[in-house]
Design a protein around this motif. Structure first.
Motif, PDB file in Angstrom:
ATOM      1  N   ASP A 135       5.456   8.993   2.393  1.00 30.30           N
ATOM      2  CA  ASP A 135       6.747   9.258   1.761  1.00 30.30           C
ATOM      3  C   ASP A 135       7.535   7.993   1.429  1.00 30.30           C
ATOM      4  OD1 ASP A 135       6.465  11.979   1.623  1.00 30.30           O
ATOM      5  OD2 ASP A 135       7.351  12.344   3.586  1.00 30.30           O
ATOM      6  N   GLY A 136       7.466   6.994   2.277  1.00 27.47           N
ATOM      7  CA  GLY A 136       8.166   5.741   1.974  1.00 27.47           C
ATOM      8  C   GLY A 136       9.675   5.870   1.874  1.00 27.47           C
ATOM      9  N   ASP A 137      10.270   6.596   2.810  1.00 26.56           N
ATOM     10  CA  ASP A 137      11.703   6.905   2.725  1.00 26.56           C
ATOM     11  C   ASP A 137      12.624   5.684   2.720  1.00 26.56           C
ATOM     12  OD1 ASP A 137      10.803   9.490   2.832  1.00 26.56           O
ATOM     13  OD2 ASP A 137      11.868  10.043   4.660  1.00 26.56           O
ATOM     14  N   CYS A 138      12.210   4.595   3.339  1.00 28.93           N
ATOM     15  CA  CYS A 138      13.128   3.449   3.417  1.00 28.93           C
ATOM     16  C   CYS A 138      12.863   2.442   2.315  1.00 28.93           C
ATOM     17  CB  CYS A 138      13.059   2.772   4.788  1.00 28.93           C
ATOM     18  SG  CYS A 138      11.565   1.802   5.055  1.00 28.93           S
ATOM     19  N   GLY A 139      11.945   2.763   1.422  1.00 28.69           N
ATOM     20  CA  GLY A 139      11.686   1.879   0.293  1.00 28.69           C
ATOM     21  C   GLY A 139      10.911   0.623   0.667  1.00 28.69           C
ATOM     22  N   GLY A 140      10.318   0.603   1.861  1.00 27.46           N
ATOM     23  CA  GLY A 140       9.454  -0.523   2.205  1.00 27.46           C
ATOM     24  C   GLY A 140      10.052  -1.547   3.139  1.00 27.46           C
ATOM     25  N   ASN A 141      10.987  -1.129   3.982  1.00 29.66           N
ATOM     26  CA  ASN A 141      11.649  -2.060   4.899  1.00 29.66           C
ATOM     27  C   ASN A 141      11.171  -1.956   6.347  1.00 29.66           C
ATOM     28  OD1 ASN A 141      14.090  -3.515   3.450  1.00 29.66           O
ATOM     29  ND2 ASN A 141      13.916  -1.450   2.607  1.00 29.66           N
ATOM     30  N   ALA A 142      10.053  -1.332   6.574  1.00 30.05           N
ATOM     31  CA  ALA A 142       9.569  -1.104   7.946  1.00 30.05           C
ATOM     32  C   ALA A 142      10.652  -0.430   8.785  1.00 30.05           C
ATOM     33  CB  ALA A 142       9.135  -2.415   8.606  1.00 30.05           C
ATOM     34  N   ALA A 143      11.367   0.512   8.185  1.00 34.42           N
ATOM     35  CA  ALA A 143      12.545   1.074   8.844  1.00 34.42           C
ATOM     36  C   ALA A 143      12.531   2.586   8.951  1.00 34.42           C
ATOM     37  CB  ALA A 143      13.806   0.628   8.094  1.00 34.42           C
ATOM     38  N   CYS A 144      11.413   3.241   8.535  1.00 32.41           N
ATOM     39  CA  CYS A 144      11.399   4.699   8.621  1.00 32.41           C
ATOM     40  C   CYS A 144      10.079   5.238   9.163  1.00 32.41           C
ATOM     41  CB  CYS A 144      11.668   5.324   7.254  1.00 32.41           C
ATOM     42  SG  CYS A 144      10.320   5.093   6.072  1.00 32.41           S
ATOM     43  N   ALA A 145       9.020   4.456   9.078  1.00 33.77           N
ATOM     44  CA  ALA A 145       7.688   4.857   9.562  1.00 33.77           C
ATOM     45  C   ALA A 145       7.130   6.091   8.847  1.00 33.77           C
ATOM     46  CB  ALA A 145       7.683   5.047  11.075  1.00 33.77           C
ATOM     47  N   THR A 146       7.588   6.375   7.634  1.00 28.85           N
ATOM     48  CA  THR A 146       6.973   7.481   6.882  1.00 28.85           C
ATOM     49  C   THR A 146       5.835   6.971   5.999  1.00 28.85           C
ATOM     50  OG1 THR A 146       8.520   7.377   5.030  1.00 28.85           O
ATOM     51  CG2 THR A 146       9.106   8.836   6.850  1.00 28.85           C
ATOM     52  N   CYS A 147       5.338   5.777   6.297  1.00 32.70           N
ATOM     53  CA  CYS A 147       4.170   5.260   5.577  1.00 32.70           C
ATOM     54  C   CYS A 147       3.092   4.853   6.580  1.00 32.70           C
ATOM     55  CB  CYS A 147       4.569   4.094   4.682  1.00 32.70           C
ATOM     56  SG  CYS A 147       5.149   2.667   5.601  1.00 32.70           S
ATOM     57  N   HIS A 148       3.140   5.497   7.738  1.00 34.24           N
ATOM     58  CA  HIS A 148       2.200   5.207   8.827  1.00 34.24           C
ATOM     59  C   HIS A 148       0.752   5.517   8.394  1.00 34.24           C
ATOM     60  CE1 HIS A 148       1.064   6.421  13.274  1.00 34.24           C
ATOM     61  NE2 HIS A 148       0.377   5.364  12.853  1.00 34.24           N
TER      62      HIS A 148
ATOM     63  N   ARG B 205      -0.689   1.016  11.291  1.00 36.12           N
ATOM     64  CA  ARG B 205       0.147   0.047  10.552  1.00 36.12           C
ATOM     65  C   ARG B 205       1.107   0.827   9.658  1.00 36.12           C
ATOM     66  NH1 ARG B 205      -1.201  -5.348   9.596  1.00 36.12           N
ATOM     67  NH2 ARG B 205       0.963  -5.371   8.880  1.00 36.12           N
ATOM     68  N   LEU B 206       2.127   0.121   9.196  1.00 34.78           N
ATOM     69  CA  LEU B 206       3.003   0.679   8.167  1.00 34.78           C
ATOM     70  C   LEU B 206       2.495   0.180   6.815  1.00 34.78           C
ATOM     71  CD1 LEU B 206       6.492   0.220   9.874  1.00 34.78           C
ATOM     72  CD2 LEU B 206       5.107   2.311   9.699  1.00 34.78           C
ATOM     73  N   ALA B 207       2.178   1.117   5.934  1.00 32.59           N
ATOM     74  CA  ALA B 207       1.557   0.742   4.662  1.00 32.59           C
ATOM     75  C   ALA B 207       2.474  -0.144   3.814  1.00 32.59           C
ATOM     76  CB  ALA B 207       1.180   1.999   3.878  1.00 32.59           C
ATOM     77  N   CYS B 208       3.764  -0.065   4.043  1.00 28.92           N
ATOM     78  CA  CYS B 208       4.677  -0.898   3.227  1.00 28.92           C
ATOM     79  C   CYS B 208       4.623  -2.362   3.633  1.00 28.92           C
ATOM     80  CB  CYS B 208       6.107  -0.369   3.294  1.00 28.92           C
ATOM     81  SG  CYS B 208       6.912  -0.540   4.901  1.00 28.92           S
ATOM     82  N   GLN B 209       3.999  -2.646   4.772  1.00 29.86           N
ATOM     83  CA  GLN B 209       3.961  -4.030   5.243  1.00 29.86           C
ATOM     84  C   GLN B 209       2.622  -4.708   4.924  1.00 29.86           C
ATOM     85  OE1 GLN B 209       6.949  -5.392   6.602  1.00 29.86           O
ATOM     86  NE2 GLN B 209       7.502  -3.445   5.610  1.00 29.86           N
TER      87      GLN B 209
ATOM     88  N   LEU C  35       0.828  -1.208   0.000  1.00 28.75           N
ATOM     89  CA  LEU C  35       0.000   0.000   0.000  1.00 28.75           C
ATOM     90  C   LEU C  35       0.864   1.261   0.000  1.00 28.75           C
ATOM     91  CD1 LEU C  35      -2.976  -0.894   2.374  1.00 28.75           C
ATOM     92  CD2 LEU C  35      -2.518  -1.591   0.008  1.00 28.75           C
ATOM     93  N   MET C  36       2.113   1.148   0.469  1.00 27.53           N
ATOM     94  CA  MET C  36       3.042   2.287   0.364  1.00 27.53           C
ATOM     95  C   MET C  36       3.352   2.535  -1.107  1.00 27.53           C
ATOM     96  SD  MET C  36       6.459   3.040  -0.297  1.00 27.53           S
ATOM     97  CE  MET C  36       7.533   1.653   0.092  1.00 27.53           C
ATOM     98  N   GLU C  37       3.735   1.475  -1.823  1.00 23.33           N
ATOM     99  CA  GLU C  37       4.031   1.613  -3.261  1.00 23.33           C
ATOM    100  C   GLU C  37       2.795   2.109  -4.011  1.00 23.33           C
ATOM    101  OE1 GLU C  37       6.620   1.485  -5.164  1.00 23.33           O
ATOM    102  OE2 GLU C  37       8.105   0.891  -3.675  1.00 23.33           O
TER     103      GLU C  37
HETATM  104  S1  FES Z   1       8.358   2.769   3.765  1.00 27.70           S
HETATM  105 FE1  FES Z   1       9.649   2.956   5.468  1.00 27.70          FE
HETATM  106  S2  FES Z   1       8.472   2.019   6.994  1.00 27.70           S
HETATM  107 FE2  FES Z   1       7.230   1.793   5.287  1.00 27.70          FE
END
Ligand code: FES
Ligand code: HEM
Lengths: 453, 106
Positions: free
Chosen positions: B37-50, B83-87, B24-26
């Motif tokens: 924003d998805g700063d970490c590209g989807g690694n659950a490592a930045c929380a900018t997809c909260h 949730r984190l949208a990238c997950q 959902l982040m992508e």
């Molecule tokens: S994109 Fe970084 S935590 Fe989801």
């Protein structure tokens, strides 16, 4: 060197010397350096292009002062992405270099295995001084890290940033309007330091007229006591104790106010998680907030101007389309990578990129290399202000320690470039910058520029 | 394919079709949905997809990894349905899902 004769040369050694087996001597034994006719940027770059990978200690400040480390990191990414350095282990105990984007990400997101704890050495390649440990939440693990981070988080979140915006803009305008025309001056002093120290004074509600003290403390906190001209270890500790005393004064004025103010000191003083911190821990967190918010933003402000000068076509793109400022800001922060690395200590044996990392090993995540990893970023060595997905860089780190101040830093840079573009069609860099000799704080001492009259 | 409704903090709605297996982040980044924003590209490592999941949908979005939970615990505006949208990855089971964004991400 006499006490640990075999550490310098032992190439078979592939693990950090355990701290109990290591005798710290001060001053540190001299560095082993390659035998070159001189140590100019050209000679060092030529040397790094072919030197055996094991015979280089890239933590040596000379590679950073001369900006020559790039070739070596590219070679590590291609040939030895998880690489152990034993050279000069009698100084740093030996360390693993992690250089590819995906591997840095793997370490940064595995806080169960890779510790930040100050008592294990902390978060920089060189161990934190074990007789002067300053606990700070960047150098703590869960659960204490989390509660302390939450105590200061509100200063840089949502509403607060919106409130800062007007203030930052007014100051930026004032600083830019005061710059001379047709005259050479130092951008670092007149703009980068000026803006970041004013910001810092605001965050702490520290008297503005004494703001350069904050800059001074920040410089002292990160200065390498070995570099000639820098303060000696005990002098440095004395200065930091003086800093603590001044801040204790502010703390005492604020801790009993019924209505807590919104500055960082008040936040620490009124939060149950930090209210009873021992003095050294208060000092540690002060250093963290001062250094974290200072050198990094300062060096991004300087770096941006340099990169635009080095890439005139990009500067022209910006003139034609100021809407690119948003991605420009991210690209500046990627390209600069103001903190070249963060370090962790392995809490257990583990395998990383096929290498056996042993419990106690130092693991250095080179953000400066991950940000140039062609496996993750297209054309990474180019400075491109309209790069798609420019936000995806590693300069702020990842995982639970990811930079708390990232939005504030971006906001400061965004406002700065908006105000610059409204005023000046061109700011010329007139000489190569003088760089900081450090493998941690990647930055500039000075950058001479001229704004055409 | 899932039809996902993203609602910004200011109430602006964006309805997007996200292909199966895409996060959902992508889905937001690829379709110009602001606020993620998805700063970490989807690694659950930045929380900018909260994001906040519409409560009725929470059980369908699966469980969180420890990393995701740790990152959310440090995020601004953490709620039970955060949730984190990238997950979360699109599938037919999520067709019609509504996610809301918090005031800020960093
Ligand atoms: S994109 Fe970084 S935590 Fe989801
Ligand atoms: C361009 C500017 C900046 C850069 C490049 C930067 C970089 C970093 C990096 C790399 C980390 C560690 C991440 C990790 O270990 O994964 C970090 C942490 C931190 N930064 Fe920044 N920073 C910047 C600006 C700021 C500002 C303006 C502030 C404060 C106002 C700040 C405060 C902090 C704090 C408190 C931490 C510790 C977070 C934690 O351990 O949880 N930084 N920063």
């Amino acid at each position: 060197m006499a006490t640990q004769p075999n550490l310098t040369a032992d190439k078979a050694m592939k693990h950090t010397v355990p701290r109990e087996d290591f005798q710290m001597v001060w001053p540190l034994p001299p560095r082993h350096r390659p035998n070159l006719k001189d140590y100019s940027a050209a000679s060092l770059a030529a040397y790094l292009a072919t030197a055996p990978l094991d015979e280089v200690d890239i933590a040596d400040p000379m590679y950073w002062e001369t900006d020559t480390h790039w070739t070596y990191f590219k070679r590590l990414r291609d040939e030895s992405p998880i690489h152990f350095t034993g050279l000069n282990a009698n100084r740093h105990r030996g360390y693993w270099s992690v250089t590819r984007w995906a591997d840095v990400m793997a370490v940064d997101t595995n806080h169960q295995v890779f510790s930040s704890d100050a008592h294990l050495g902390g978060i920089t390649l060189f161990d934190m001084d074990q007789d002067f440990i300053m606990p700070m939440f960047i150098a703590m693990d869960q659960p204490k890290h989390d509660v302390q981070r939450r105590a200061v988080n509100p200063i840089v979140s949502g509403q607060n940033l919106a409130d800062f915006e007007t203030l930052i803009r007014a100051r930026t305008q004032e600083v830019l309007d005061g710059l001379p025309r047709g005259e050479v001056f130092d951008w670092v002093d007149r703009v980068s330091i000026e803006l970041t120290s004013r910001m810092l004074a605001t965050l702490f509600d520290f008297p503005q007229e004494h703001r350069r003290k904050l800059t001074y403390w920040s410089d002292i906190a990160t200065a390498d006591p070995e570099v000639p001209g820098n303060l000696q270890k005990d002098e440095r500790q004395g200065v930091l104790m003086g800093m603590l005393q001044e801040f204790m004064g502010l703390w005492n004025e604020r801790v009993n106010l019924a209505e807590p103010k919104g500055d960082l000191i008040s936040m620490l003083a009124h939060n149950p998680a930090t209210r009873y911190m021992p003095p050294m821990e208060f000092m540690g967190n002060l250093v963290l907030l001062i250094v974290g918010g200072n050198d990094t933003t300062r060096n991004s402000i300087t770096g941006g101007l340099k990169f635009l000068n080095d890439n005139p076509a990009e500067y022209q793109k910006l003139r034609e389309n100021p809407a690119l400022i948003e991605s420009l800001v991210s690209e500046i922060i990627r390209y600069q990578t103001p903190l070249a690395h963060m370090r962790r200590t392995a809490l257990e044996d583990t395998i990383l990129g096929g290498q056996h990392i042993r419990k106690g090993d130092k693991v250095v995540m080179w953000y400066v290399s991950g940000n140039r990893d062609e496996r993750a970023i297209e054309n990474p060595d180019a400075f491109i202000i309209d790069r798609p997905r420019a936000r995806q860089h590693m300069s702020f780190g990842f995982g639970i320690h990811r930079c708390v101040g990232n939005r504030l830093a971006e906001l400061q840079l965004k406002i700065l470039w908006e105000e610059i573009m409204k005023r000046f069609d061109n700011i010329e860099v007139v000489a190569e910058p003088e760089r900081v000799p450090s493998a941690f704080v990647k930055g500039y001492k000075s950058l001479m520029v001229r704004i055409p009259a | 394919m899932a039809k996902i409704t993203y609602i910004e903090f200011n109430g602006a709605e964006h309805v997007v079709n996200v292909s199966d297996g895409i996060s959902l982040m992508e889905g937001a980044l690829g379709n110009g949905v602001p606020g993620i924003d998805g700063d970490c590209g989807g690694n659950a490592a930045c929380a900018t997809c909260h994001v906040y999941i519409d409560p009725a949908w929470v059980p369908k979005t699966g469980t969180m990894t420890d990393m995701e939970a740790d990152m959310l615990d440090l995020a601004d505006g953490r709620q039970d349905n955060s949730r984190l949208a990238c997950q979360i990855h699109a599938s037919a089971a999520l067709d019609g899902l509504v996610v809301r964004m918090p005031e800020t991400q960093h």
